[in-house]
Design an enzyme around this catalytic site. Structure first.
Site, short mmCIF file in Angstrom:
data_model
loop_
_atom_site.label_atom_id
_atom_site.label_comp_id
_atom_site.label_asym_id
_atom_site.label_seq_id
_atom_site.Cartn_x
_atom_site.Cartn_y
_atom_site.Cartn_z
N ASP A 100 48.88 10.79 108.48
CA ASP A 100 48.13 10.44 109.69
C ASP A 100 48.68 11.24 110.87
O ASP A 100 49.36 10.71 111.74
CB ASP A 100 48.23 8.93 109.95
CG ASP A 100 47.46 8.49 111.18
OD1 ASP A 100 46.57 9.26 111.63
OD2 ASP A 100 47.75 7.40 111.70
N ASP A 102 47.40 12.62 113.48
CA ASP A 102 46.96 12.36 114.86
C ASP A 102 47.27 10.94 115.30
O ASP A 102 46.94 10.54 116.42
CB ASP A 102 45.47 12.66 115.03
CG ASP A 102 44.59 11.86 114.08
OD1 ASP A 102 45.11 10.94 113.41
OD2 ASP A 102 43.38 12.15 114.00
N ASN A 104 46.20 7.87 114.57
CA ASN A 104 45.16 6.89 114.90
C ASN A 104 44.97 5.83 113.81
O ASN A 104 43.98 5.11 113.81
CB ASN A 104 43.84 7.60 115.18
CG ASN A 104 43.26 8.26 113.93
OD1 ASN A 104 43.94 8.40 112.92
ND2 ASN A 104 42.00 8.67 114.01
N ARG A 287 30.98 -4.44 120.34
CA ARG A 287 30.94 -5.27 121.56
C ARG A 287 29.80 -6.30 121.53
O ARG A 287 29.61 -7.04 122.49
CB ARG A 287 30.83 -4.37 122.80
CG ARG A 287 29.55 -3.59 122.90
CD ARG A 287 29.66 -2.46 123.93
NE ARG A 287 29.68 -2.97 125.29
CZ ARG A 287 28.60 -3.04 126.08
NH1 ARG A 287 27.41 -2.65 125.62
NH2 ARG A 287 28.70 -3.50 127.30
N SER A 341 13.19 -10.71 125.62
CA SER A 341 13.05 -10.81 124.17
C SER A 341 13.46 -9.48 123.53
O SER A 341 14.15 -8.67 124.15
CB SER A 341 11.61 -11.19 123.80
OG SER A 341 11.52 -11.50 122.42
N ASP A 461 17.40 1.07 124.22
CA ASP A 461 18.08 1.34 125.48
C ASP A 461 19.22 2.32 125.24
O ASP A 461 20.18 1.97 124.57
CB ASP A 461 18.56 0.04 126.13
CG ASP A 461 19.23 -0.92 125.14
OD1 ASP A 461 18.87 -0.93 123.96
OD2 ASP A 461 20.12 -1.66 125.57
N GLU A 665 27.36 2.51 114.43
CA GLU A 665 26.08 1.98 114.92
C GLU A 665 24.93 2.98 114.79
O GLU A 665 23.81 2.62 114.48
CB GLU A 665 26.26 1.60 116.39
CG GLU A 665 25.01 1.10 117.08
CD GLU A 665 25.19 0.99 118.59
OE1 GLU A 665 24.45 0.20 119.21
OE2 GLU A 665 26.05 1.69 119.16
#
Length: 744
Positions: A100, A102, A104, A287, A341, A461, A665
């Site tokens: 590892d 880097d 992280n 989140r 909605s 969005d 996501e």
């Protein structure tokens, strides 16, 4: 009795042999690391069962040889696979310090270590060593050691098969056994502290808070008692007013909180007392720690494939509760979303669940409640002002609201508000408070935030497709979904409820009266009217695709969006229109990793003054993929559906292999190397983990499981070897040509 079909989808693929192993090599982490092999340090190969051992001993006494047993290819590899004797903490430290580079807590193709680590073999009791090589095996080792440490193991016997596991099988297993559990929430005494936590809370005192609707006094009593019994959690229990207005929601922003969802009565096994228990649901991840609208539908597609039917059913019941008490399926179950909605998918979601449970007691009542809730939502939300455009008869995303959406990240609107607060000599916070409470009037800002709220209700969005116009647009996505509502409701009333559905008082809105009987004919007429309007206002014959329609300017828009394929999913297109979309629209939106949200030309030039938006080119999202696959499949464009699914699944699998099991996501579907890297707007959710991913991201998890039902068996095997689509197709063509040559 004929069952109404949900949206036509592909047949389930048979489970590949060897994907589930009887010997427990691929058990979920909780089972695997609780196994006694780690406690007793049983280093040798697995022993036979008691009955097998007894039989062999009898044969030995009689002087007989053990009969030869022919094994399959799958069997031969697993019982005798290599196993390692591993000291968890020292090995973890050595692995991190060496590989590892880097720092992280992930091992990826970007780390510069030697990409090799020696482990002691269990069969030699740790005397011999074997090299673990390559990013994928080393990152899997990091993940397994992280899980072993979490379950309190100091030493483990680790199967090599868990390190070099077929990546398609591994990711599928992680989703089914770990990610869904990591994303599941339940709102009650057992978990209110976790469920009420809001990463978006902007207040100085982000204490857990829950709002209870007036129609659920039993929940108010339950949570009030909970707050009294556990003062240390500082739970603030609030009763919502009878009527919810934009002004009330604005004033509640000083005390944001969770909104109650459905609960069921259960008997406490320890005390024998009847109490309430929250119905579980799946959150998107990152989140987003509450029940979301269209995310939940997309997640349910994966849950149903993974046989988590009760969880999908529970989410439908939570939505019915929301419609009954809050008037709509909410953007999400937080107080600041009460006026907003999201894209409506309830009928298809309920029908898919019903199809799985229709022979169980209570299934018919479940479907009745869901259809009644959908009818109420249809009339009170989508076919009422301000969302209905009376001229076209089409609907728009156009929620009510006052002021600035509070849930955005700090500073999100500073560049918009800066000219306004500077000209008044105010700070941002001073101006925001004054504007939100009507002390300052700015009609231009009112218009801006009306459209901004509409964008957020759309689920897209944000995007330049909707910039400054969303509340005026009759979109192809929303009107396709409402066409689906109309056809689903008509078919269900006709085929399941014998063409008679009585409307009880609690579901009456508009012109509906208690006891009114709904028949299928009126819903058939509604769907036919909507199809005519969609063809008139949204279809573009020349371009061979659907576009949004601006109801203020009375003109068709020109933004090329993947939502054109939602019409295929809903069944609103004619076969001729479907063929035109495949010929003309698909080439504009297909990329190396699947479907783009929109094409580059529609997005326009970007730069410092005009930054990229996450729902524009070059990004692709799970909902667009799943709806397009299903729609193409529905119209018999099987090859196109399989191709798009393969590209999307390959991209996810490749990132999973190269970047320590990451599932995020959204993806940049134009980047073949690191598609999970998204720098637009909010960045990406699902990246922030140490050692091992625990959640993935809800609808991407679902798209992976669902997509594996779309691709054929050859494709699934090719995905497991990380074969790019072009290479896969060429191999098929070569094999076909070879077979033809042999025939000649």
């Amino acid at each position: 009795m004929t069952t109404p079909a949900a949206t036509t989808g592909p047949p389930a693929q048979p489970r590949s042999r060897g994907s589930v192993d009887d010997s427990g090599v691929f058990d979920d982490a909780k089972t695997y690391y609780a196994d006694e092999r780690h406690i007793h340090n049983r280093a040798g190969p697995r022993t036979r069962t008691y009955s097998q051992n007894s039989l062999i001993k009898q044969m030995e006494r009689m002087g007989l040889k053990e009969p030869y047993r022919r094994g399959s290819h799958d069997e031969s590899t697993i019982p005798h696979s290599r196993r390692f004797l591993v000291q968890v903490e020292p090995t973890l430290q050595s692995l991190q310090s060496q590989e590892d580079t880097d720092g992280n807590m992930q091992i990826t193709i970007e780390d510069n270590g030697p990409k090799v680590l020696s482990l002691r073999t269990a069969a030699s009791n740790g005397h011999n060593r074997f090299d673990i090589r390559g990013t994928y095996m080393l990152s899997n080792l990091l993940q397994e050691l992280s899980l072993a440490k979490e379950y309190g193991r100091k030493q483990i016997i680790l199967d090599e098969a868990r390190l070099n596991e077929n990546p398609v099988n591994r990711l599928s297993r992680m989703i089914k056994d770990h990610f869904w559990e990591g994303l599941t929430r339940r709102i009650d005494a057992s978990s209110i502290e976790i469920a009420a936590r809001d990463p978006k809370d902007w207040t100085d005192d982000p204490r857990p808070r829950i709002y209870i609707p007036r129609g659920a006094p039993e929940q108010f009593e339950y949570y009030t008692k909970l707050a009294q019994d556990k003062p240390e959690i500082r739970l603030d229990v609030q009763l919502l007013p009878e009527k919810i207005t934009p002004e009330i929601v604005r004033d509640m922003n000083a005390k944001p909180g969770l909104l109650a969802v459905d609960m069921e009565e259960v008997v406490d096994p320890e005390t024998g007392v009847t109490t309430l228990r929250g119905r579980p649901f799946v959150v998107p991840g990152g989140r987003f720690n509450e029940l979301y609208g269209w995310d939940s539908y997309m997640e349910s597609l994966g849950l149903l494939v993974n046989d988590k039917v009760d969880l999908a059913k529970s989410m439908v019941l939570n939505f019915c509760f929301c419609i009954r008490h809050y008037g709509k399926i909410l953007n999400a179950t937080r107080s600041y979303y009460l006026c907003r909605s999201q894209p409506p998918f309830l009928t298809d979601m309920a029908l898919r669940v019903y199809d799985k449970i229709k022979h169980e007691p209570g299934a018919l009542e479940f479907l009745r409640v869901a259809i009644l809730a959908a009818i109420k939502e249809y009339h009170s939300v989508w076919m009422a002002e301000p969302r209905l455009d009376p001229v076209t008869g089409l609907s728009r995303y156009r929620p009510e609201g006052r002021g600035i959406p509070p849930e955005t990240e700090a500073g999100h609107f500073v560049h918009i508000l800066e000219p306004y607060f500077q000209k008044r000599g105010m700070t941002f916070d001073e101006f925001a408070h004054a504007y939100n409470h009507g002390d300052i009037e700015e009609p231009e800002l009112d218009n801006y935030f009306m459209h901004d709220r509409a964008v957020r209700e759309s689920g897209h969005d944000t995007t330049y497709r909707f910039e400054g116009v969303c509340a005026d647009l009759a979109t192809i996505d929303l009107n396709s979904l409402l066409f689906k509502y109309e056809t689903d409701i008509a078919r269900t009333i006709r085929n399941v409820f014998h063409d008679k559905l009585v409307i009880p008082e609690e579901y009456c809105v508009g012109n509906l009266v208690p006891g009114q009987v709904e028949a299928s004919a009126i819903w058939d007429r509604r769907s036919k009217r909507r199809k005519l309007a969609i063809d008139k206002y949204l279809w573009n014959e020349k371009e061979g695709m659907y576009f949004d329609y601006n109801t203020a300017k009375r003109e068709q828009c020109t933004y090329v969006s993947a939502t054109t394929f939602w019409a295929l999913w809903a069944g609103v297109s004619s076969p001729k229109q479907a063929a035109a979309m495949v010929t003309k629209a698909l080439p504009k939106l297909e990329a190396v990793g699947g479907l783009l949200s929109g094409n580059e030309e529609s997005r326009g030039e970007i730069g410092l003054e005009r930054p990229n938006r996450q729902w524009d080119y070059p990004y692709g999202w799970a909902p667009q993929q799943m709806l397009a696959w299903t729609g193409l499949y529905r119209y018999s464009f099987t090859e196109e559906a399989e191709r798009l699914a393969y590209k999307w699944l390959f991209m996810i699998t490749k990132a999973f292999v190269d970047f320590n099991g990451v599932v995020v996501e959204k993806y940049d579907v134009t980047r073949p190397i690191d598609p999970h890297r998204v720098d637009a707007e909010y960045g990406n959710q699902g990246l922030d983990f140490k050692g091992v991913a625990r959640e993935g991201f809800g609808w991407v998890n679902a798209s992976y499981i669902y997509g594996l039902q779309i691709v054929n068996a050859h494709m699934r095997r090719a995905l497991g070897t990380l074969t790019p689509y072009e290479t896969f197709v060429k191999a098929l063509e070569d094999n076909r040509n070879k077979a033809l040559a042999e025939l000649v």
